[in-house]
Design a protein around this motif. Structure first.
Motif, mmCIF file in Angstrom:
data_model
loop_
_atom_site.group_PDB
_atom_site.id
_atom_site.type_symbol
_atom_site.label_atom_id
_atom_site.label_comp_id
_atom_site.label_asym_id
_atom_site.label_seq_id
_atom_site.Cartn_x
_atom_site.Cartn_y
_atom_site.Cartn_z
ATOM 1 N N PRO A 28 0.808 -1.223 0.000
ATOM 2 C CA PRO A 28 0.000 0.000 0.000
ATOM 3 C C PRO A 28 0.843 1.277 0.000
ATOM 4 O O PRO A 28 0.555 2.215 -0.744
ATOM 5 C CB PRO A 28 -0.834 -0.111 1.276
ATOM 6 C CG PRO A 28 -0.912 -1.582 1.545
ATOM 7 C CD PRO A 28 0.412 -2.113 1.100
ATOM 8 N N ALA A 29 1.908 1.303 0.803
ATOM 9 C CA ALA A 29 2.773 2.485 0.840
ATOM 10 C C ALA A 29 3.492 2.653 -0.495
ATOM 11 O O ALA A 29 3.646 3.770 -0.996
ATOM 12 C CB ALA A 29 3.784 2.358 1.970
ATOM 13 N N ARG A 30 3.924 1.532 -1.068
ATOM 14 C CA ARG A 30 4.611 1.586 -2.361
ATOM 15 C C ARG A 30 3.661 2.099 -3.444
ATOM 16 O O ARG A 30 4.030 2.927 -4.274
ATOM 17 C CB ARG A 30 5.141 0.195 -2.721
ATOM 18 C CG ARG A 30 5.981 0.172 -3.984
ATOM 19 C CD ARG A 30 6.513 -1.209 -4.311
ATOM 20 N NE ARG A 30 5.422 -2.128 -4.578
ATOM 21 C CZ ARG A 30 5.232 -3.285 -3.936
ATOM 22 N NH1 ARG A 30 6.064 -3.668 -2.995
ATOM 23 N NH2 ARG A 30 4.227 -4.062 -4.248
ATOM 24 N N LEU A 34 4.020 5.333 -5.738
ATOM 25 C CA LEU A 34 3.976 5.136 -7.186
ATOM 26 C C LEU A 34 2.985 6.104 -7.832
ATOM 27 O O LEU A 34 3.300 6.749 -8.840
ATOM 28 C CB LEU A 34 3.592 3.686 -7.493
ATOM 29 C CG LEU A 34 3.601 3.246 -8.945
ATOM 30 C CD1 LEU A 34 4.984 3.375 -9.550
ATOM 31 C CD2 LEU A 34 3.129 1.809 -9.040
ATOM 32 N N ALA A 35 1.808 6.235 -7.241
ATOM 33 C CA ALA A 35 0.798 7.168 -7.756
ATOM 34 C C ALA A 35 1.316 8.599 -7.704
ATOM 35 O O ALA A 35 1.126 9.377 -8.642
ATOM 36 C CB ALA A 35 -0.501 7.037 -6.961
ATOM 37 N N LYS A 36 1.993 8.948 -6.624
ATOM 38 C CA LYS A 36 2.558 10.308 -6.487
ATOM 39 C C LYS A 36 3.597 10.568 -7.579
ATOM 40 O O LYS A 36 3.598 11.630 -8.214
ATOM 41 C CB LYS A 36 3.175 10.457 -5.099
ATOM 42 C CG LYS A 36 3.745 11.825 -4.792
ATOM 43 C CD LYS A 36 4.303 11.831 -3.367
ATOM 44 C CE LYS A 36 4.763 13.148 -2.864
ATOM 45 N NZ LYS A 36 5.593 13.935 -3.681
ATOM 46 N N VAL A 50 10.810 1.628 -10.927
ATOM 47 C CA VAL A 50 11.503 0.808 -9.933
ATOM 48 C C VAL A 50 12.622 1.634 -9.288
ATOM 49 O O VAL A 50 12.750 1.684 -8.059
ATOM 50 C CB VAL A 50 12.079 -0.482 -10.569
ATOM 51 C CG1 VAL A 50 13.030 -1.189 -9.606
ATOM 52 C CG2 VAL A 50 10.947 -1.415 -10.987
ATOM 53 N N ALA A 51 13.426 2.305 -10.109
ATOM 54 C CA ALA A 51 14.549 3.107 -9.582
ATOM 55 C C ALA A 51 14.046 4.237 -8.690
ATOM 56 O O ALA A 51 14.620 4.490 -7.618
ATOM 57 C CB ALA A 51 15.367 3.676 -10.744
ATOM 58 N N SER A 66 4.709 -3.780 -11.924
ATOM 59 C CA SER A 66 3.698 -4.176 -12.908
ATOM 60 C C SER A 66 2.369 -4.487 -12.220
ATOM 61 O O SER A 66 1.304 -4.040 -12.658
ATOM 62 C CB SER A 66 4.196 -5.391 -13.690
ATOM 63 O OG SER A 66 3.258 -5.769 -14.657
ATOM 64 N N ARG A 67 2.419 -5.236 -11.119
ATOM 65 C CA ARG A 67 1.199 -5.546 -10.358
ATOM 66 C C ARG A 67 0.584 -4.273 -9.783
ATOM 67 O O ARG A 67 -0.634 -4.082 -9.822
ATOM 68 C CB ARG A 67 1.504 -6.525 -9.220
ATOM 69 C CG ARG A 67 1.609 -7.958 -9.652
ATOM 70 C CD ARG A 67 1.621 -8.894 -8.448
ATOM 71 N NE ARG A 67 2.647 -8.573 -7.470
ATOM 72 C CZ ARG A 67 3.888 -9.031 -7.506
ATOM 73 N NH1 ARG A 67 4.277 -9.823 -8.472
ATOM 74 N NH2 ARG A 67 4.757 -8.692 -6.575
ATOM 75 N N ASP A 68 1.418 -3.390 -9.256
ATOM 76 C CA ASP A 68 0.926 -2.138 -8.681
ATOM 77 C C ASP A 68 0.239 -1.278 -9.739
ATOM 78 O O ASP A 68 -0.813 -0.688 -9.481
ATOM 79 C CB ASP A 68 2.063 -1.352 -8.036
ATOM 80 C CG ASP A 68 2.620 -2.016 -6.790
ATOM 81 O OD1 ASP A 68 1.960 -2.929 -6.251
ATOM 82 O OD2 ASP A 68 3.719 -1.617 -6.350
#
Length: 169
Positions: A28-30, A34-36, A50-51, A66-68
């Motif tokens: 969830p935090a990742r 990622l959205a940000k 990823v980087a 990819s899943r996220d």
């Protein structure tokens, strides 16, 4: 075999570059980060995501990203990832995607093929999947081609009529 799998798990947990796929507690935090990142920057490759996630302290791999992206409903528009709008057009609005569809073909009685501009197939396929049309069993997209599976000839005809009305092809 069980010992080998356990060894791999321990090895992955000891290496922060590998451990994220085993420990999903940070997902969830990742995803929030990622959205940000996607909102604030033009990013077009998963390796870049990823980087950047790693720079922000999140363990990530290409498969976890990819899943996220799938979980967040992210689509690739042209050369960048885009988050779905939080309230604008309804999910069934394909007007922004119409420009990317070049042709519609059929292969047999169960497979419809859409040809798109390069890099747009995934975005169109995500929109079709999200629409949850009853005649569509599933989609498979590449870079510029989408395979759409239907249960039979009648469903394929229904899909063809729908695609013709939406994309004019």
């Amino acid at each position: 075999m069980h010992f080998y799998a356990g060894y791999l798990q321990l090895y992955a947990l000891s290496d922060p570059m590998l451990g994220s796929d085993i420990d999903n507690t940070s997902a969830p935090a990742r995803r929030t980060m990622l959205a940000k990142i996607i909102r604030e920057q033009a990013i077009g490759r998963q390796t870049e995501l990823v980087a950047m996630l790693r720079q922000h302290g999140h363990a990530a791999t290409q498969s976890s990203v990819s899943r996220d992206l799938r979980e967040l409903g992210v689509a690739k528009m042209g050369d960048r990832y885009m988050l779905p709008d939080d309230g604008g057009a309804p999910k069934s609005d394909f007007s922004t995607l119409k420009q990317f569809v070049n042709a519609r073909l059929t292969a047999g009685t169960n497979l419809t093929i859409l040809k798109t501009t390069v890099g747009s197939a995934q975005s169109v396929a995500v929109a079709i999947d999200t629409a949850r049309w009853p005649e569509v069993i599933g989609t498979l997209s590449g870079d510029d081609t989408i395979f759409i599976a239907t249960a039979g000839e009648r469903e394929q005809r229904t899909l063809g009529d729908r695609l013709l009305a939406i994309f004019g092809r």
